[in-house]
Design an enzyme around this catalytic site. Structure first.
Site, PDB file in Angstrom:
ATOM      1  CE  LYS A 562      -2.076  -1.824   3.644  1.00 17.32           C
ATOM      2  NZ  LYS A 562      -2.292  -3.355   3.429  1.00 17.32           N
ATOM      3  CD  GLU A 589     -10.045  -4.095  -6.712  1.00 22.76           C
ATOM      4  OE1 GLU A 589     -10.368  -3.441  -5.529  1.00 22.76           O
ATOM      5  OE2 GLU A 589     -10.379  -3.790  -7.682  1.00 22.76           O
ATOM      6  CG  LEU A 596     -13.756  -8.018  -0.586  1.00 22.06           C
ATOM      7  CD1 LEU A 596     -14.304  -7.257   0.522  1.00 22.06           C
ATOM      8  CD2 LEU A 596     -14.806  -8.947  -0.987  1.00 22.06           C
ATOM      9  CG  ASP A 662      -3.285  -1.696   7.313  1.00 18.55           C
ATOM     10  OD1 ASP A 662      -2.721  -1.796   6.449  1.00 18.55           O
ATOM     11  OD2 ASP A 662      -4.333  -2.554   7.240  1.00 18.55           O
ATOM     12  CE  LYS A 666      -6.071  -2.564   4.245  1.00 22.62           C
ATOM     13  NZ  LYS A 666      -6.639  -3.564   4.907  1.00 22.62           N
TER      14      LYS A 666
END
Length: 804
Positions: A562, A589, A596, A662, A666
């Site tokens: 990320k 993704e 997902l 985290d 996101k």
């Protein structure tokens, strides 16, 4: 009668020569009437040419000459080559003394390769009881005096051949020297390189042969050179016109003049493999084959001559002047391409003629330089030509786009008047890769995707195993061949251009080498690997700095890491600028929600102009599990946390999950998908760790988990009835401006809501939009786990592989 022609490799010492003898013997024993045309054995012509160059420079040519003689005699010491060897000795000695040679002398020297081959084969066949006869084609084929590339005098040559075979045929097998002839003064001439095919073709024409069988070292003509393209397939049938195009554009298996004599008499040509005689080869006839691309042909040892000039606009006769210069200097032009304005004209010529072409063109256009109508005449060396035989311009965008995707920019291209053949000029260093890219795009073979995986922990290791386990099924179902050519950790890399095996962990440990990212890029380039993908499964802040150089070096990017999307907004935009400039893709993704389909959904909504007003949800599978279980059971928070740690749901240091960073990262990734310019520092994160436990080592922290209990027992007790705790990320505010409000927080929600009913370690996302109003789009499912994340990365790989 059939004419059999054997190439140099077929006649080489050992297996080759024995196979040739066996083929001829079998045909004679089966009652077939044949004549045989031979090339020089092995690499004799190249070797004689090399000796000639050494002798002309007064070098020590005698060692090379002795090696040549030794190979030609080999195990056949009873065959008398004294006459040919004496001639070679004298000619080379003369060249050495003078320090130069003429094309006439060169033809005399090179002719000995074919003469030695025919004499040896004749002698060996006689020993086997075959009625063979050495036939010197210099007595049959009369030519003009253009040494090095002589043209046969057709009527005289035809008369000689018919008369000779009338006198010396029947049960006799004539072993004819290919490549050579003689002029009216009986001086030896040669028909040009690969001229033995031409000799065989002329004999077939003059004798009305039933078929010409050309025996080589391959099974026939392929969709591309199998030495350069591993997936090349044999072509069963070609028309003469297609074969002629192949010959004109560099197919060395056919001489450019071979087809015409056969076409005149409608004599089939079959390309066969000496070493695999059971194979039926490629049949070339006058019958038109089905439409479509047949093969890729390559022209090497060429240069591109460029003539540029703004003043040429509207001037007539420029092409005529160019071709007059080329004709006067005996320079053949393979390809000419120009803009309609004639401001730029490119000519492809033989590499050894390029300098002459440039000098002579400069003389011709001298006045145009003074008037500034011509700005520059230059030569680009180290180029090659790829011709797509049968390519229709209506579908040319497919191979062209594939080349661009692989950062191969054709220097020049043109098509024939019929629009059925397209030729591309590319850098010689890019030839191999370009061939494989085009071949994989236009033929019914698997498209090869070359993957470098960085990081092989839980996600990376699972991904590699998933790829290896599914590769065959994917190739069969999708026509995509996944090839993991590199696996790297922070210390070393394992390379295998043909793909790693299931023992990759052991191989990496034993065979891995220290590396830099530049060495991975260099390995891919050195091995001409196409359709490159770099997969980052690390969590490294340092590694993402390599993304730009990878994208600039023709790699598409896929990442479960990320970090790249949560660094400064400046880096975020710079990376996307580089990706756009290099037409590379970056898929991530799994950065949010593991496997997902969240990021793709948000991208699509945003791209369609949908006004997204809010996004909120449970972003962490670990924290989902933690609060789902804590809310549902009467266990203390520390017990649930310890269970999550023991089951491997958390990071080795659980504080990395509990601090909320985290989830914050996101949330920031989703914000940036909406073109918001937030920085990570602007995310308001509620840290779940009591302040006094945030510092110190992991072992010490793990002994103090009970200190969480009073804090979270009170939070749980203070809720409204039938409410549960959820740790969420929420993006809100006016999302049409540059920045949104980003919050990561612990909330209490009714248990009978979708968010309140969350179970296990599922992730949960609500996307609110203007069109959908109060009813959000809900995406829910497994949001953590190495297998789920790896499968999500795998999905990104397949998505990229499917792109045109």
């Amino acid at each position: 009668m059939k004419i059999l022609k054997f190439g140099g490799r077929s006649l080489s010492n050992g297996e080759g020569l024995q196979k040739v003898i066996s083929i001829i013997t079998d045909k004679v024993n089966n009652g077939e009437q044949i004549a045989v045309v031979v090339s020089a054995r092995g690499k004799a012509t190249d070797e004689l040419e090399e000796i000639l160059e050494v002798a002309a420079k007064n070098g020590d040519y005698k060692i090379l000459l002795e090696q040549f003689k030794k190979y030609q005699l080999a195990d056949f010491l009873n065959i008398d080559f004294s006459e040919e060897f004496q001639v070679l000795d004298k000619l080379f000695e003369g060249v050495s003394l003078i320090g130069d040679y003429s094309t006439k002398i060169k033809d005399q020297i090179l002719s000995k390769g074919e003469i030695l081959a025919a004499k040896l084969l004749t002698a060996v066949l006689k020993e086997k009881g075959i009625n063979a006869r050495f036939t010197d084609s210099r007595e049959l084929l009369k030519t003009d005096s253009k040494f090095g590339d002589a043209q046969p005098l057709e009527q005289l040559s035809k008369k000689n051949v018919i008369h000779y075979f009338k006198e010396n045929n029947g049960s006799t097998v004539n072993i004819v020297t290919g490549f050579i002839g003689s002029n009216n003064n009986n001086d030896t001439t040669t028909l040009g390189r690969n001229g033995s095919n031409y000799t065989a073709s002329l004999l077939a024409n003059y004798l009305d042969a039933e078929e010409l069988q050309n025996f080589t070292h391959v099974d026939g003509i392929y969709t591309a050179n199998p030495d350069l393209v591993g997936d090349a397939k044999k072509i069963d049938h070609l028309s003469f016109n297609e074969a002629n195009e192949l010959a004109n554009f560099g197919a060395t298996i056919l001489h450019a003049k071979t087809i015409i004599p056969l076409l005149e008499k409608n004599i089939p040509l079959r390309i066969l493999n000496t070493f695999n005689h059971e194979n039926q080869g490629t049949l070339i006839t006058s019958d038109s084959t089905q439409e479509g691309i047949k093969t890729l042909s390559v022209l090497e040892n060429v240069s591109l001559v460029n003539l540029e000039g703004r003043g040429l606009l509207g001037k007539t006769g420029v092409d005529a002047r160019i071709f007059r210069v080329m004709g006067d200097n005996d320079i053949s032009v393979s390809i000419i391409s120009q803009g309609s304005s004639e401001r730029g004209i490119g000519l492809v010529v033989a590499a050894d003629k390029a300098t002459t072409a440039m000098i002579e063109l400069e003389k011709e256009f001298e006045n145009d330089f003074y008037s500034k109508d011509v700005n520059r005449i230059s030569v680009t060396d180290d180029v090659s030509v790829i011709s797509i035989i049968g390519q229709d311009l209506s579908t040319f965008h497919k191979p062209y786009t594939a080349l661009i995707k692989n950062k191969i920019i054709p220097i020049l291209f043109n098509n024939t008047v019929t629009g059925k053949n397209v030729s591309l000029v590319v850098k010689k260093s890019e030839l191999n890769k370009a061939l494989n890219v085009i071949h994989g795009e236009i033929f019914g073979v698997s498209k090869k995707i070359n993957i470098a995986v960085f990081g092989h922990g839980l996600v990376g290791g699972t991904l590699i195993d998933q790829i290896l386990a599914s590769a065959k099924a994917i190739e069969k179902r999708k026509g995509i061949k996944l090839n993991v050519f590199a696996i790297a950790n922070s210390r070393k890399v394992l390379f295998n251009k043909n793909g790693v095996g299931t023992d990759w962990k052991k191989d990496l440990e034993n065979e891995g080498v220290a590396y830099t990212i530049d060495e991975v890029i260099a390995y891919a380039n050195a091995n001409h690997l196409e359709n490159l993908i770099a997969v980052d499964n690390t969590a490294s802040k340092d590694f993402v700095q390599n993304y730009i150089s990878l994208a600039e070096s023709s790699f598409d990017l896929i990442s479960s890491n990320k970090v790249a999307n949560t660094l400064s907004y400046g880096f975020y935009k710079e990376l996307r600028k580089v990706l756009e400039e290099n037409q590379k893709n970056y898929l991530y993704e799994t950065n949010v929600g593991a496997g997902l389909p969240l990021i793709d959904t948000i991208k699509l909504l945003h791209l369609s102009g949908e006004n997204i007003t809010k996004i909120k949800g449970v972003f962490s599978g670990t924290l989902s599990y933690l609060f789902n279980k804590f809310s549902a059971n009467n266990e203390p928070f520390s017990a649930v946390l310890k269970e999550a740690i023991d089951n491997g749901y958390t990071e080795p240091d659980p504080r990395e999950d509990l601090c909320g960073n985290d989830v914050g990262r996101k949330l920031l990734i989703l914000a940036r998908e909406l073109d918001l310019q937030n920085e990570f520092e602007e995310v308001n994160i509620q840290n779940l760790i009591p302040e006094h436990l945030r510092e110190g080592n992991v072992a010490d922290f793990l002994t103090k988990l009970k200190e969480f209990d009073p804090i979270y027992d009170k939070i749980k007790a203070d809720q409204k009835p039938n409410h549960v705790l959820r740790y969420i990320g929420e993006l809100s505010g006016d999302l049409q401006h540059d920045k949104g409000v980003l919050e990561v927080k612990l909330v209490s929600v009714p248990s009978d809501t979708a968010l309140g009913g969350l179970k296990g370690s599922d992730s949960f996302f609500e996307i609110y939009t203007e069109s959908y109003g109060d009813r959000p789009i809900v995406i829910q499912g497994a949001g953590a786990g190495s297998a789920v994340t790896a499968r999500g990365v795998f999905g990104d790989i397949l998505r990229l592989s499917d792109k045109g």
